[in-house]
Structures are given as C-alpha cells and as structure tokens.
Design an enzyme around this catalytic site. Sequence first.
Site, mmCIF file in Angstrom:
data_model
loop_
_atom_site.group_PDB
_atom_site.id
_atom_site.type_symbol
_atom_site.label_atom_id
_atom_site.label_comp_id
_atom_site.label_asym_id
_atom_site.label_seq_id
_atom_site.Cartn_x
_atom_site.Cartn_y
_atom_site.Cartn_z
ATOM 1 N N LYS A 10 0.848 -1.205 0.000
ATOM 2 C CA LYS A 10 0.000 0.000 0.000
ATOM 3 C C LYS A 10 0.872 1.239 0.000
ATOM 4 O O LYS A 10 2.022 1.232 0.479
ATOM 5 C CB LYS A 10 -0.942 0.029 1.195
ATOM 6 N N ASP A 140 -2.880 -1.251 9.130
ATOM 7 C CA ASP A 140 -2.946 -1.317 7.663
ATOM 8 C C ASP A 140 -3.481 -2.645 7.134
ATOM 9 O O ASP A 140 -3.600 -2.828 5.925
ATOM 10 C CB ASP A 140 -1.541 -1.119 7.064
HETATM 11 O O1 C5P Z 1 -0.900 -0.709 13.788
HETATM 12 P P1 C5P Z 1 0.530 -1.009 13.494
HETATM 13 O O2 C5P Z 1 1.022 -2.246 14.199
HETATM 14 O O3 C5P Z 1 0.867 -0.998 12.053
HETATM 15 O O4 C5P Z 1 1.345 0.210 14.128
HETATM 16 C C1 C5P Z 1 2.725 0.146 14.346
HETATM 17 C C2 C5P Z 1 3.135 1.312 15.237
HETATM 18 O O5 C5P Z 1 2.997 2.552 14.524
HETATM 19 C C3 C5P Z 1 2.284 1.492 16.495
HETATM 20 O O6 C5P Z 1 2.777 0.718 17.550
HETATM 21 C C4 C5P Z 1 2.422 2.982 16.761
HETATM 22 O O7 C5P Z 1 3.644 3.256 17.400
HETATM 23 C C5 C5P Z 1 2.505 3.571 15.365
HETATM 24 N N1 C5P Z 1 1.194 4.038 14.861
HETATM 25 C C6 C5P Z 1 0.637 5.191 15.391
HETATM 26 N N2 C5P Z 1 -0.563 5.632 14.908
HETATM 27 C C7 C5P Z 1 -1.214 4.969 13.926
HETATM 28 C C8 C5P Z 1 -0.660 3.805 13.371
HETATM 29 C C9 C5P Z 1 0.552 3.357 13.864
HETATM 30 O O8 C5P Z 1 1.216 5.820 16.285
HETATM 31 N N3 C5P Z 1 -2.371 5.441 13.483
#
Ligand code: C5P
Length: 304
Positions: A10, A140
């Site tokens: 993506k 994502d």
């Molecule tokens: O949701 P995902 O595991 O992809 O997110 C990885 C990290 O990215 C989270 O632990 C956080 O630190 C950061 N993040 C965030 N805000 C979001 C998505 C991700 O702070 N909307």
Amino acid sequence: MTVTVRAAAKINLHLGVGAVRPDGFHPLATAYQAVGLYDDVLVADADSWSVTVTGADHVALAEVPQNEDNIAIRAGLALTAHHGLDRAARIEIHKGIPVAGGLAGGSADAAATLLALDRLWDLRTSDEDLLRIAGELGSDVPFALLGGAATGHGRGEIVEPITDNGAWWWVVVGNETGLSTPAVYRHFDELNARTGTAATDPEIPADLVTALRTGDVDLLALSLGNDLQRPALDLREDLRRTFDDGADAGALATLLSGSGPTVLLLCRDAEHAREVAGAMLSKGHEHCWAVPAPVAGAHVVSYD
Ligand code: C5P
C-alpha cells in the site's frame, strides 16, 4: 492441500496525522492505494505453527521474525481463536514487498494469511469479521484485504473503498536501510511538542478525491501529502537526495511512502515510469520498481 494468496503493497496518497491518542496511536485521515508490488503467502495444514520467509532481498529478510512474533502466525492464531479451532498451519511467505519500507509488507502478509487459512479450512468467515480481525492485527491490515483505493480513519483500520478511475504509474524507490514506524511517529510527536503546534484534526483533501474519480494525474500531483515526511526526513537526512533525484528524473511529484524510507515518484504513464526508473537507476538507486495502481487486494492465486 495448499492455498496461495497474493497481497499488494500500500501507499498513502495523503497521510494526515493528528495529535497522539491516550492509547499511543495517532488519529489518521488517509487515502490508501494498492500498488503493484506483491507478497505471496502459501499455507498448508500442519501439527504446529511455523513460518518461513524467502525473497530477493536477503539482507532485509533477516529482520523478519521466523517465529510466533511473525504477524502471519499472529493472524493464524487470531483466526483460529475466532472460530474456536485447535488447528495449525505451515506458512511460507515469498516477499516482493521491501521490508520496513513504509509499504505495509507485514500487513499484506497478515491479510494474505487470513484469507488463505479461511479458504484452506473452508471457514467462510464473513467480510465484516475478517476486517475486524485484520484491524486488531495492525492498522494497515484491513486495507491489504480490500486493495484498490480506500479512505482510512481511526488509526487507519477503519477503511472505506473510494472511486479510483485512474490508471496510475509510480516509481517506487526502495532504500537498503529500513525505518521504524513507531520511531517516526515518536519524532512526529517531538516536533509537535517543540514547535508547540498540536496537529489539527486531519482531513483528506477534496481535490485528491476528485483526482482519483476523474483520473487527473496533474491534480493528483498537486494533492498528495504526508505528515510523516517531515519527521522521517529529519531522522534520515540522506532521503533528501532521493527526493531531489526523483524531481531531476522528471517525476510529476515526489512523496514519502507511509513512515518511509521508500520514496514514491508519480509518473504520467507506463512509458514515463520506465524512463524515470531508468534515470533513478543511473543515479545509483538500485532498488526501483515501475508499478501500476490501483491493484487488487488479497486474492487466491492457486489451490494445489
Ligand atoms: O498498527 P501497526 O502495528 O501498524 O502500528 C505500528 C506502530 O505505529 C504502532 O505501535 C504505533 O507506534 C505507530 N502508529 C501510530 N498511529 C497509527 C498507526 C501506527 O502511532 N495510526
């Protein structure tokens, strides 16, 4: 029997990031687009969970966990828990998406695993349940199931398809050194705190939605944006050269992919993308791909 599912990378055409929430995540207003770089995930019944990861980029592959920390196994565990099943699978991931590149490669693997196991075991999980389980695995992952183009809200997991009538071409410029997503979000917070400017409520620009609906590449070039670009460039000064080289190579626009370090170059058509990719290669950017968008979400490519 084995089932193989393909899932795409993506990009975020616009990534509006708000002030950090109490749970540590950031509220997003984003427009996702699936681009033509893929991971393939094969699953087969097994007595215990295992995952193997192969791909061209051997250095980065070493960073992908090959145990229960791998997001694909976590996806398998979440799906079996949802259905109350005591089953396990062997998972083979073949990566075409750069690791730690801001292209949601891990999320693609999780989405592909959910779909592959659902088909392998004929679970008939509803779309609603699959999207919910996906959202619990990572921000994502729901979009990786959907593909095409979609808006993302919440922390990115609340997705809604949007009309995308374009036949877009991007040059994706990878970087050998990955960038940690949490580190970029943390630096976003630090910069906000330092400048005293709390992020306002993020919104997706109306022009971007119009550009996608009408397929207008010049309007798209003007409406791209990424609030993580500043913190990422602050952490990685070296990326500025990639942006400059992209502009010199004739890209219509340059954009950081997600939290980086991958850089995206918008091109007019396939031929232009090949030219730009060639120019980037000759400037020493070894990992360049000319790719179409939008492409499909996670889909079965073989049952054997
Ligand atoms: O949701 P995902 O595991 O992809 O997110 C990885 C990290 O990215 C989270 O632990 C956080 O630190 C950061 N993040 C965030 N805000 C979001 C998505 C991700 O702070 N909307």
